[in-house]
Design a protein around this motif. Structure first.
Motif, short mmCIF file in Angstrom:
data_model
loop_
_atom_site.label_atom_id
_atom_site.label_comp_id
_atom_site.label_asym_id
_atom_site.label_seq_id
_atom_site.Cartn_x
_atom_site.Cartn_y
_atom_site.Cartn_z
N ASN A 539 0.82 -1.20 0.00
CA ASN A 539 0.00 0.00 0.00
C ASN A 539 0.86 1.26 0.00
O ASN A 539 1.92 1.30 0.63
CB ASN A 539 -0.90 -0.01 1.26
N VAL A 540 0.39 2.26 -0.72
CA VAL A 540 1.00 3.60 -0.68
C VAL A 540 -0.14 4.56 -0.39
O VAL A 540 -1.17 4.53 -1.07
CB VAL A 540 1.65 3.98 -2.03
N GLU A 541 0.06 5.38 0.63
CA GLU A 541 -1.05 6.25 1.03
C GLU A 541 -0.55 7.64 1.38
O GLU A 541 0.49 7.80 2.03
CB GLU A 541 -1.75 5.63 2.26
N VAL A 542 -1.29 8.65 0.92
CA VAL A 542 -0.98 10.02 1.31
C VAL A 542 -1.68 10.26 2.64
O VAL A 542 -2.90 10.36 2.71
CB VAL A 542 -1.46 11.03 0.25
N LEU A 543 -0.90 10.33 3.72
CA LEU A 543 -1.50 10.47 5.06
C LEU A 543 -1.82 11.91 5.37
O LEU A 543 -2.67 12.21 6.19
CB LEU A 543 -0.54 9.94 6.13
N LEU A 544 -1.14 12.81 4.70
CA LEU A 544 -1.19 14.21 5.08
C LEU A 544 -0.80 15.03 3.86
O LEU A 544 0.18 14.71 3.19
CB LEU A 544 -0.14 14.42 6.19
N ASP A 545 -1.56 16.07 3.57
CA ASP A 545 -1.11 17.01 2.54
C ASP A 545 -1.67 18.39 2.83
O ASP A 545 -2.88 18.60 2.88
CB ASP A 545 -1.55 16.57 1.14
N SER A 546 -0.78 19.33 3.04
CA SER A 546 -1.18 20.72 3.30
C SER A 546 -0.10 21.60 2.70
O SER A 546 0.91 21.09 2.18
CB SER A 546 -1.25 20.95 4.81
N ASP A 547 -0.30 22.90 2.76
CA ASP A 547 0.75 23.78 2.24
C ASP A 547 2.04 23.61 3.03
O ASP A 547 3.12 23.89 2.52
CB ASP A 547 0.28 25.24 2.30
N GLU A 548 1.91 23.14 4.28
CA GLU A 548 3.09 23.01 5.12
C GLU A 548 3.79 21.65 4.98
O GLU A 548 5.00 21.57 4.93
CB GLU A 548 2.73 23.22 6.61
N TYR A 549 2.98 20.57 4.89
CA TYR A 549 3.57 19.23 4.94
C TYR A 549 2.88 18.26 3.99
O TYR A 549 1.67 18.36 3.78
CB TYR A 549 3.48 18.64 6.36
N THR A 550 3.66 17.36 3.46
CA THR A 550 3.08 16.23 2.73
C THR A 550 3.71 14.97 3.31
O THR A 550 4.95 14.90 3.43
CB THR A 550 3.36 16.32 1.22
N GLY A 551 2.88 14.02 3.66
CA GLY A 551 3.41 12.79 4.24
C GLY A 551 2.83 11.57 3.56
O GLY A 551 1.62 11.50 3.34
#
Ligand SMILES: [Ca+2]
Ligand SMILES: [Ca+2]
Ligand SMILES: [Ca+2]
Ligand SMILES: [Mg+2]
Ligand SMILES: [Mg+2]
Ligand SMILES: [Mg+2]
Ligand SMILES: [Mg+2]
Lengths: 595, 595
Positions: A539-551
């Motif tokens: 699995n590959v998952e985008v846990l977080l995405d904002s102007d500050e952080y992408t995880g």
């Protein structure tokens, strides 16, 4: 010609010399320079050839005026400010200097990267080095090899770093695949860099592979160095080569990671336009498994010296296909190329490196931003080569963030090679093949199949040269996946029939294209045994995405997890964030956490 | 298992042996034979594996009944006369013997050709040789290696002749490309053929390339032979391998001609069906430049041991594509495969060699006839490798005569590889790609372009691996030329996207397809220098075609002419004919005249 004249100079009578110089060499040098200012006074490899020709005959004839003309260009020209060469480039940028020194100054970055790319650097090395060697002999006070902090010597190092495991140049911008450091120009450049530089023993090992030296002092020095066993391996490591005369116009990142005997190389491009040989390929990349292209850059559309193919010249498909953004492994917005495919616009801008870190053994990472290719749209791509127990071999993690000021269609192509083994998604195969689009390169792609992604992952496995690769992409509900093939609108069969896998997001303002490209397994057609034909990425998952952080989180079939978090701004700070219930903190641009 | 048991036999107690034999080995041997007569009693490589297993355990246990069962098959079976295996083959032909000896008798021709083709011969060599070696040890009176005039030894020679310059087998019938004499079965077979045959020193040079020997007397003999420098080169020459147990069912012709360091090989197939692994490919051919396929045979459609591809088993495209006639370089009538693609019909017939002559240095020639593939249509193909001053390298001359009892459409495909460089004819490139047909393999081809030929010549030049090839065909006014590509009706992407050039004659009863395939020139991507990218053939013309004679004339750009005349009947006679004003006479099947 200058070399030939130089060789017999002392044998000729004064009369003969006068005759030759007045009737042949001087007029010819004038023709090349004053007679063709548009050719002579440009920042372009063609001008370098002209400068070297005029300067070298000037050195033989001891004619300072010609030598200075070569070094500094013509003083007064009547070149129309808007004049362009037949390849579309401006003849002269406003305020720009001309001549040999200006070409060294402008075309090379401080890191030695040549803005047209390695294929044309290889070509330009010949006049650059030849004239420089002549200047070093006759005008040692000029210290030409120390000019711009020794950039000519550095450029040889840069050029050698821009090769795959076979010594073949990465085909950035206009470039023929297969051109390599075995070319005569590079043999000459390597010998000169060794002799006129600081006798770098790594160059000896390259010269040894080349198997040839120049018949002069430089070649002798190399031959003696080899005879005395002085060579050291030219180990290609991860490196960023800046672009732009001052090194402030983006660059090329080459990331390398080694596993067993194999080197995996990522070439990520965030340069300036690359003059008239540039492609509209901001933030594009290619990926190599040793000397084999896994994700390719197409190169140019031209069959050099193949007479039946437009006399060996550039084909019209170089413009309609090879330069276009869709021909590259990068995001294309609304089926339009970067900068709308306009040279002048592209020439004004460049991408910016955001950060890179090559200090760790298990991760090599680079991130760059491009905010001008599509006005109103900001793009940021972070790419990392990662070793981990999850994977059989190092993988390429790709986090491509795009932020629009309106809804757009975004296409991200992957130019793989080989045979499709398996896909995790359903798709339709049409009864008739239609073109993927009508312009900007899309007219050259046949749509072989297309399917809708589900929320979750799209898995795409293929095989090439008896090796397997799986691309696992974190998809959303309305993404579509297109299988295409080059060759439409190509009545002369000028294009290779290469395949492509395109990940499309429609009606989207902001998006993250996160994926893992995973080399795995092998097959032997003699024993007929295959191993690891299945991906180890569950699995590959985008846990977080904002102007500050992408995880993003990668989960292996072994249940291990890897979390990669990028700070999208304020790179060097201390960061403390919460993802779900989990608090993580780190200092710097990114963190990679195993758990 | 028999080998393992044999190895520990002397260490086991009588009790243990009894237990093992009564509870494991004997029941297992019964299961393989009496329990599965349809598997055991066939002429097929599967039965050979079964026969060897039963026979070898019989030898270890000194059980004559089992050994005889293995050698001669089951006596009484209740196999339904119409029963078929899951691959479509009849279990038992009427009146057919069974068992190991029958498989040697039936599956090998006197020349050593195995009717399923070299890929499956390689596979079958393992049980054939292993059981034969065991028999030679325990039952020397059987003289198994002398059986059928020593055909097991001859078959190794035949198998090695069925390889390209890399040692890879020609992919006749069902076959995986890349399979080669480096396979373990072939290593074992070569060692055994050396030791149990007449210590042919050519086999030592093959063993040397294989780099491995078996750990037994045979391997030791080979190792000692090599140690004592006894090896001779295994020079592959032109050869005809007959097919059929009595050698009377057509065969395979392999023509080889050498120029400088290169070997050009033509493989022409005029065999019987090839059992259930056979393809409908009468009079088809493939052509090699050293180890490179110039005109390819597709091979099978299967990814052996690649789990995601139908568990590694045969794909449905093997039937719908790979076996069909249009997948081969031979004539297809009315878009229907030979024998209407019907196995039983195909199994009844075979092509016939008409003549061959390998005695001359400048021409190697073979001719074969097929009169059953299409009832009412007679086909004759003559192929020659010719060296002449006209050409830079040896060329392949192809004269394919077809004679129908009604008007038909005839398609002759050429499965080339690589990039089209130039065509002499005009063609249309469609805006959408449609399938070339709806069945018999045609549904798998996209029509990329099609054009109308003119009376005269159609010239088609392509480039592959930095070499050039031109096919010059003697066309007539209404012929059409089609550029196709594989991959239609292929939702699983099981097929390679290989290109094809098809020469079509419509509404035609009798026709001659005469062409010259000319390798020429080369290109170096490092120096960027090309040479001879143009054909040296100016014209190919059918000067004469009747039931008695077919004559074609090749004119070089150097104005030299070559006349090749085939006598279509009465091969050995004295012939006197007039072509235009010119009288020519010769004795035999053909004449080649320079002027
Ligand atoms: Ca390479
Ligand atoms: Ca075949
Ligand atoms: Ca080969
Ligand atoms: Mg490009
Ligand atoms: Mg390469
Ligand atoms: Mg076949
Ligand atoms: Mg091969």
């Amino acid at each position: 010609m200058s070399q030939a004249y130089d060789s017999i100079y002392d044998w000729l009578s004064t009369e003969d010399k006068k005759f030759l110089e007045e009737n042949l060499f001087h007029p010819y040098a004038d023709f090349l320079s004053e007679g063709n200012p548009k050719f002579f006074n440009r920042i372009h490899n063609h001008s370098t050839w002209g400068n070297a020709a005029v300067g070298m005959i000037g050195l033989v004839m001891d004619n300072d005026e010609l030598v200075n003309r070569a070094l500094y260009g013509l003083e007064n020209t009547n070149i129309d400010k808007a004049a362009r060469d037949n390849d579309g480039g401006l003849i002269q940028q406003p305020g720009q200097k001309a001549g040999f020194l200006a070409n060294i100054e402008e075309a090379f970055s401080p890191s030695g990267y040549y803005t047209e790319g390695p294929y044309y650097q290889r070509y330009a090395m010949y006049p650059f080095m030849l004239f420089a060697k002549a200047l070093q002999n006759k005008r040692p006070e000029l210290k030409i090899f120390e000019y711009k902090d020794g950039v000519l010597i550095k450029s040889v190092d840069a050029l050698l770093n821009l090769t795959d495991a076979d010594g073949e140049f990465f085909p950035l911008n206009d470039a023929q695949k297969g051109m390599s450091f075995f070319n005569k120009s590079v043999i000459m450049a390597v010998d000169a860099a060794y002799y006129y530089g600081e006798q770098d023993p790594r160059l000896l090992s390259v010269a040894k592979k080349q198997g040839e030296v120049t018949l002069d002092d430089a070649g002798l020095a190399v031959a003696l160095g080899l005879k005395n066993d002085k060579e050291k391996e030219f180990q290609k490591k991860s490196i960023v080569l800046s672009d732009g005369s001052k090194g402030n116009k983006g660059g090329v990142g080459i990331l390398r990671i080694t596993e067993d005997e194999s080197i995996f190389s990522l070439v990520m491009k965030f340069t300036s336009q690359g003059d008239s040989h540039g492609h509209y390929d901001k933030l594009s990349y290619s990926f190599y498994n040793d000397g084999e292209e896994v994700i390719q850059d197409y190169g140019f559309s031209r069959f050099v010296n193949i007479e039946p193919k437009n006399g060996g010249g550039y084909l019209k498909e170089n413009t309609s296909w090879a330069k276009q953004s869709i021909a590259h492994n990068t995001i294309v917005q609304n089926e339009t190329s970067h900068f709308n495919g306009d040279f002048d616009t592209g020439n004004k801008y460049h991408s910016e490196k955001y950060f890179s870190d090559f200090s760790k053994d298990n991760v090599q990472i680079i991130s760059a931003k491009e905010e001008n290719a599509y006005p109103g749209t900001k793009m940021q791509r972070t790419m990392a080569l990662i070793k981990n127990d999850i994977f059989q071999k190092p993988v390429l993690v790709d986090i491509f963030r795009v932020k629009g000021d309106q809804s757009n269609q975004y296409d991200l192509p992957f130019y793989y090679f080989g045979q499709i083994i398996e896909t995790s998604f359903e798709y339709d195969s049409p009864e008739k093949l239609e073109k993927l689009g009508s312009k900007n390169g899309y007219q050259h792609l046949w749509k072989e199949a297309s399917g809708a992604a589900e929320a979750g992952n799209a898995r795409f496995t293929w095989s090439e040269n008896n090796k397997f690769y799986t691309l696992t992409s974190a998809t959303m509900q309305n993404d579509s996946l297109i299988l295409g093939r080059l060759g439409a609108s190509d009545p002369e069969f000028n294009l290779r029939r290469d395949p492509v896998y395109i990940w499309r997001k429609s009606n989207t303002k902001d998006a993250v294209f996160a994926s893992v490209l995973e080399p795995h397994g092998s097959y032997n057609p003699v024993t007929e045994l295959g191993n690891n034909s299945f991906s180890q990425v569950q699995n590959v998952e985008v846990l977080l995405d904002s102007d500050e952080y992408t995880g993003i989180e990668i989960t292996g079939t072994n249940k291990n997890k890897l979390l990669l978090v990028i700070s999208n701004n304020d790179a060097e700070d201390q960061h403390n964030i919460k993802i779900g219930n989990r608090e993580i903190s780190w200092k710097g641009n990114y963190t990679l956490i195993e758990n």
